[in-house]
Enzyme design. Structure first.
Site, PDB file in Angstrom:
ATOM      1  N   PHE A  15       8.197   5.436   7.963  1.00 38.55           N
ATOM      2  CA  PHE A  15       8.893   4.334   7.867  1.00 38.55           C
ATOM      3  C   PHE A  15       9.495   4.100   9.379  1.00 38.55           C
ATOM      4  O   PHE A  15       9.858   4.870  10.076  1.00 38.55           O
ATOM      5  CB  PHE A  15      10.241   4.615   7.063  1.00 38.55           C
ATOM      6  CG  PHE A  15      11.307   3.681   7.284  1.00 38.55           C
ATOM      7  CD1 PHE A  15      11.672   2.658   6.245  1.00 38.55           C
ATOM      8  CD2 PHE A  15      12.138   3.332   8.332  1.00 38.55           C
ATOM      9  CE1 PHE A  15      12.541   1.689   6.056  1.00 38.55           C
ATOM     10  CE2 PHE A  15      13.024   2.321   8.568  1.00 38.55           C
ATOM     11  CZ  PHE A  15      13.252   1.545   7.175  1.00 38.55           C
ATOM     12  N   GLU A  16       9.085   2.539   9.739  1.00 44.63           N
ATOM     13  CA  GLU A  16       9.679   2.147  11.094  1.00 44.63           C
ATOM     14  C   GLU A  16       9.447   0.705  10.787  1.00 44.63           C
ATOM     15  O   GLU A  16       8.589  -0.126  10.127  1.00 44.63           O
ATOM     16  CB  GLU A  16       8.599   2.463  12.147  1.00 44.63           C
ATOM     17  CG  GLU A  16       7.144   1.930  12.136  1.00 44.63           C
ATOM     18  CD  GLU A  16       6.454   2.505  13.230  1.00 44.63           C
ATOM     19  OE1 GLU A  16       6.732   3.469  14.043  1.00 44.63           O
ATOM     20  OE2 GLU A  16       5.227   1.884  13.466  1.00 44.63           O
ATOM     21  N   ILE A  17      10.632  -0.057  11.436  1.00 42.51           N
ATOM     22  CA  ILE A  17      10.739  -1.527  11.583  1.00 42.51           C
ATOM     23  C   ILE A  17      10.484  -1.654  12.997  1.00 42.51           C
ATOM     24  O   ILE A  17      11.622  -1.139  13.662  1.00 42.51           O
ATOM     25  CB  ILE A  17      11.832  -2.100  10.843  1.00 42.51           C
ATOM     26  CG1 ILE A  17      11.924  -1.736   9.372  1.00 42.51           C
ATOM     27  CG2 ILE A  17      11.930  -3.462  10.797  1.00 42.51           C
ATOM     28  CD1 ILE A  17      13.199  -2.112   8.545  1.00 42.51           C
TER      29      ILE A  17
END
Length: 388
Positions: free
Chosen positions: A271-273
């Site tokens: 998960f990374e934005i």
């Protein structure tokens, strides 16, 4: 009189119908037809046909930024990917309609495409990886890679996996270069078989932009030391050779302590934005090329998570990095669920102690350390590594 009222009612009905049709046309910002004929450019509707609006435009008329949800996935992972998309839609994207981009080193099957499209009304695009982005690094030899796989197969998870190393190298140095991402300012990485526990009642992409954030995460574990035995030594050499790429201040103290010891802290990049300007920067490209030449993606098992984390800590200030505490998330092995009442009220989580509040030493360290100056970072790079 009755006839006049009847005509007025008919006219009012027709007017309302016209307004609804017009609203539907204007409100449908994303459309499959907006993709270019070659299927390589994502666009939103606009007057000039030049593609997306500028990054810093408010975009209040449509609410969408130049952003997408992106996954590197195999055909065999359809069920897990459908489950993820269903949750992302229910928790967030049904209110926004951001596009999905699915990438594969092979052609996607029609079954996969149908299965994904059935989960969402948002635009969905499928792409194949360029051959030059997926394969053995030109800086390593096949014979030595085979020896490394044999040597490490029982030392740690994926120790003997060649395909896992291809994935890590691709996620580290090439995903942001895929043609389908070329017009994006932000991406949100998604994976099969993950869980989202909380309703997301705002746009995280807009939150990133409005708060001048570059990197967003949810979970921060420790990396297995056996997989990154020379990553810090390789990184310090890059720092010494490229001081011009280091910013005035950065959060390097999160990944390297005051004694120049690698903490093994990393952002779990499943998960990374991310504001993609980070990965597209000359500094990041120089860093990735330096790592690739060292061979650690294959001879060890350098993952994209520690690579992205080193890059973020080296190139960003703490104020540019954000913990999405309110996004409850689980990847097989670790779960985060918010415990603040105002956040938890929007979540349905399982039992157990949420990792980030109890066991995450790296989350604790993230709260304790601050930025240091470039001169201090270079002092750390020149210090001998304090190994355990």
């Amino acid at each position: 009189m009755a006839s006049l009222r009847f005509r007025q009612a008919v006219l009012a009905t027709l007017l309302l119908g016209c307004l609804l049709v017009a609203y539907s046309i204007v409100g449908r910002v994303w459309d499959e037809r907006a993709y270019g004929a070659a299927g390589t450019t994502l666009r939103v509707h606009g007057g000039s046909g030049a593609g997306y609006t500028q990054r810093n435009a408010t975009g209040e008329s449509d609410g969408l930024l130049r952003a997408a949800l992106v996954a590197l996935v195999r055909n065999s992972e359809l069920d897990g990917m459908r489950a993820t998309v269903r949750q992302v839609e229910d928790r967030f994207n049904r209110n926004y309609g951001y596009p999905y981009i699915f990438l594969n080193d092979e052609d996607f099957s029609e079954e996969f495409k149908r299965g994904i499209r059935a989960m969402t009304s948002a635009p969905v695009h499928f792409g194949k990886l360029p051959k030059e982005h997926w394969g053995l690094s030109p800086y390593v030899t096949e014979e030595k890679v085979k020896e490394a796989l044999e040597r490490n197969k029982d030392r740690y998870m994926y120790g003997g996996s060649y395909s896992y190393r291809l994935m890590c190298r691709y996620q580290s140095g090439f995903i942001h270069k895929h043609p389908l991402l070329k017009d994006l300012d932000y991406y949100w990485r998604i994976e099969p078989d993950v869980k989202y526990f909380c309703d997301i009642t705002y746009d995280p992409f807009r939150f990133m932009r409005d708060n001048n954030l570059t990197y967003g995460f949810t979970i921060t574990p420790l990396e297995f030391s056996e997989t990154v035995e020379t990553l810090w030594d390789t990184t310090r050499r890059w720092m010494i050779e490229n001081p011009h790429h280091l910013p005035d201040k950065s959060l390097i103290h999160w990944v390297v302590n005051e004694k120049a010891k690698y903490t093994r802290c990393h952002f779990w990049s499943n998960f990374e934005i991310v504001d993609l300007s980070l990965y597209r920067s000359a500094a990041y490209e120089s860093y990735f090329q330096h790592l690739d030449r060292a061979g650690g993606f294959f001879y060890e098992r350098w993952g994209d998570a520690p690579v992205h984390s080193f890059a973020a800590a080296l190139l960003l200030r703490k104020e540019q990095i954000h913990w999405f505490e309110d996004i409850g998330y689980s990847h097989p092995g670790i779960t985060h669920c918010p415990d603040k009442p105002e956040m938890a009220a929007r979540c349905v989580c399982g039992d157990g102690v949420p990792y980030m509040y109890g066991r995450s030493l790296c989350k604790r360290r993230f709260g304790e350390v601050g930025d240091i100056y470039r001169s201090q970072a270079l002092e750390l790079a020149h210090m001998p590594d304090q190994k355990q």
